[in-house]
Design an enzyme around this catalytic site. Sequence first.
Site, short mmCIF file in Angstrom:
data_model
loop_
_atom_site.label_atom_id
_atom_site.label_comp_id
_atom_site.label_asym_id
_atom_site.label_seq_id
_atom_site.Cartn_x
_atom_site.Cartn_y
_atom_site.Cartn_z
N HIS A 107 47.15 52.98 49.86
CA HIS A 107 46.43 52.25 50.38
C HIS A 107 46.01 52.29 51.57
CE1 HIS A 107 46.44 50.12 45.97
NE2 HIS A 107 46.70 51.67 45.96
N HIS B 289 48.63 49.27 32.78
CA HIS B 289 47.63 50.84 34.29
C HIS B 289 47.67 51.55 33.30
CE1 HIS B 289 48.51 52.92 36.79
NE2 HIS B 289 48.85 52.21 37.80
#
Length: 425
Positions: A108, A174
Amino acid sequence: MKTIQIPYYTGSLPLHVDEKQLEAVIYARTDAYQPEKTPEALVREALANPSGTPRLSALAKGKKNVVIVTSDHTRAVPSRLTLPLLLEEIRQGNPDAKITILIATGLHRKTTPAEQRQMFGDAIVDHETIAVNDAFCDGDFDFVRTLPSGAELWVNRLALTCDLLVTEGFIEPHFFAGFSGGRKSILPGICNAATVNENHSYPAIASPFAQAGVLEGNPIHEDMVCAARAVHVQFILNVALNAKKEVIAAFAGDVEKAHEEGVSFVQRLAQCPSILGDIVITSNGGYPLDQNLYQSPKAVATAAACCKEGGVIIMCASCADGMGGTHFEKLIVKGSVDEIDAYLSKIPPKETIPEQWCAQIYSRILKKYTIILVTTYLDHALVRRANLLPASSPDEALRMAHEIMGEDARVVVIPDGVAVLAVKE
């Protein structure tokens, strides 16, 4: 009509569904779970009774250089609560320890100073040493070992040169690592881009074991555990959260043992039988996970487990921060779904493109389902280029879905698709 609030950015959007068409509304039981203690008491109790390790205060004795790895702006880790308690515990054992808080970004963008203040509070930002991982700055990383998959493990040097390595995070299902938390603080959290990319390669993502709720046999999870052990993570603090992002349980101690205990707790509350519908409506649970399109496949994958093949998935995600990555944006608008998947399937693991896994998962799902994206921030022309249909509200999206599937189509609603682990029986 039944009104259901769908989490969206920092609030929610109303969805109105004809009760005659409503098949089910699915919530994780984490929302109804009522702990007997306050969030702070839960965390303090976990720190006082760790699993598989001495107390953190005992581990800190004699250690000069301590690193605490925490999550970035895309995760809802309640660091305003947890970080002060971790710092207190370390300094109880060693008041003179030099402590660095290392923000795990994976691939990110870097967490901004303003976001750090929002995540940690002014006191920590003003008085503690904070570093932000940058996966693309190769000079910050050292080689550790080769992982079971054959990928090279390169880790942020701060974590390799400290005397005591501690991580914090939270646990939820997840969509390809099985569950978040634990070992994920290291890989992908503080690894370089090449390591993250290869761990998330096309063959790894395509594994039948790389899915929500599955750890055994999951090649992505196996690499992550190996990475955490290789860098000698000595203590973790992981929490479970409800829909309000409040701590409902805490787990501390050994990187595997404490994580396994947390996974067991979360799985009991998150897992439910898959209820099939022609139309499935969901969200990424609002901010921070819904701030870009790159994060949105998490809930879309949950919706796919409850959608009849050929059906429509409605995903509510603000995308207030845009697409979420330049590589992902280029890939997701590269062509048709089949063209994108064919292109990605030919990329060798060691040449994996950053963020290609989300384009891969979107393409896999789009081959079976139509996806409508509810966003008031992302340009709708760009949404169409990404092979999705845009809408500005859940009600508009539902009308579009009924036009595709017919007025009698059955509707399933999963308000927070990230929190739910839907299992086909």
